[in-house]
Design an enzyme around this catalytic site. Sequence first.
Site, PDB file in Angstrom:
ATOM      1  N   HIS A   1      -0.020   8.708   4.412  1.00 28.46           N
ATOM      2  CA  HIS A   1      -0.622   9.192   3.173  1.00 28.46           C
ATOM      3  C   HIS A   1       0.193  10.300   2.518  1.00 28.46           C
ATOM      4  CE1 HIS A   1      -3.848   7.636   5.845  1.00 28.46           C
ATOM      5  NE2 HIS A   1      -4.175   6.989   4.751  1.00 28.46           N
TER       6      HIS A   1
ATOM      7  N   HIS B   1      -3.848   5.697  -0.737  1.00 25.38           N
ATOM      8  CA  HIS B   1      -4.103   4.627  -1.681  1.00 25.38           C
ATOM      9  C   HIS B   1      -3.501   4.974  -3.043  1.00 25.38           C
ATOM     10  CE1 HIS B   1      -7.491   7.449  -1.828  1.00 25.38           C
ATOM     11  NE2 HIS B   1      -7.690   7.091  -3.094  1.00 25.38           N
TER      12      HIS B   1
ATOM     13  N   GLY C   1      -6.292  -0.341  -4.447  1.00 20.86           N
ATOM     14  CA  GLY C   1      -6.676  -0.572  -5.830  1.00 20.86           C
ATOM     15  C   GLY C   1      -5.676  -1.358  -6.656  1.00 20.86           C
TER      16      GLY C   1
ATOM     17  N   MET D   1      -6.644  -6.055  -0.378  1.00 17.62           N
ATOM     18  CA  MET D   1      -7.804  -6.365   0.450  1.00 17.62           C
ATOM     19  C   MET D   1      -8.886  -7.062  -0.379  1.00 17.62           C
ATOM     20  SD  MET D   1     -10.197  -3.711   2.665  1.00 17.62           S
ATOM     21  CE  MET D   1      -8.835  -3.106   3.640  1.00 17.62           C
ATOM     22  N   SER D   2      -9.657  -6.295  -1.135  1.00 13.76           N
ATOM     23  CA  SER D   2     -10.766  -6.880  -1.891  1.00 13.76           C
ATOM     24  C   SER D   2     -10.281  -7.830  -2.975  1.00 13.76           C
ATOM     25  CB  SER D   2     -11.627  -5.772  -2.516  1.00 13.76           C
ATOM     26  OG  SER D   2     -10.861  -4.974  -3.403  1.00 13.76           O
TER      27      SER D   2
END
Length: 205
Positions: free
Chosen positions: A102, A122, A156, A176-177
């Site tokens: 990160h 992210h 995102g 991912m999503s």
Amino acid sequence: MRLHAITDNRHTLEELAASIISIKDIADFIHIRERSKTVHELSELIERLLAGGVDKRKLIINDRVDVALFHNIHRVQLPSHGFSVKCVRNRFPHLKIGKSVHSVEEAVQAEKEGADYVLFGHIFQTDSKKGLSERGTGSLKEIKKAVAIPVIAIGGITEHRLPEVKQANPDGIAVMSGIFSKDRPAEAAERLACLVKGDLYEKAL
């Protein structure tokens, strides 16, 4: 650029296996990141995937080094709170090891310890990291300058934001999503792959 698909820990074994099998020829790598599932469930999932024709070389096991070793899978992704790269590298030198980072400092440390690549994020706001500030593409550029190993961007990343991410020149993106939360994961993965790889992927289709 490579397309990494990361499971979202929201589906049954049957649903997850079907989704992964549907993208097995589209994604470059598929991360099994199912933190709520037992070792038995993870093992059953892997057996279903292999029976469904998923190439073992595409599978990356998140955190569970034991599960990867048991199934002779040579790729693992270590979370920031998990084993150090150095520890795993010393004990299992044959593994391909990714580390979730990160910051620039964490990325540099992972490289020093022998990581094969880092997963950085992210990048943008995401439901899986609610309340945490996005790190942005500027930080991604800094990571790229700081290390020589591949940097995979995560967080995102959508079809609309992918052009912005590509300007930072990551070695790959992880979604991912944007894949596993869709009604048709294969179609979502194909659209992303076309954007990531451009004409090369379209010709392969």
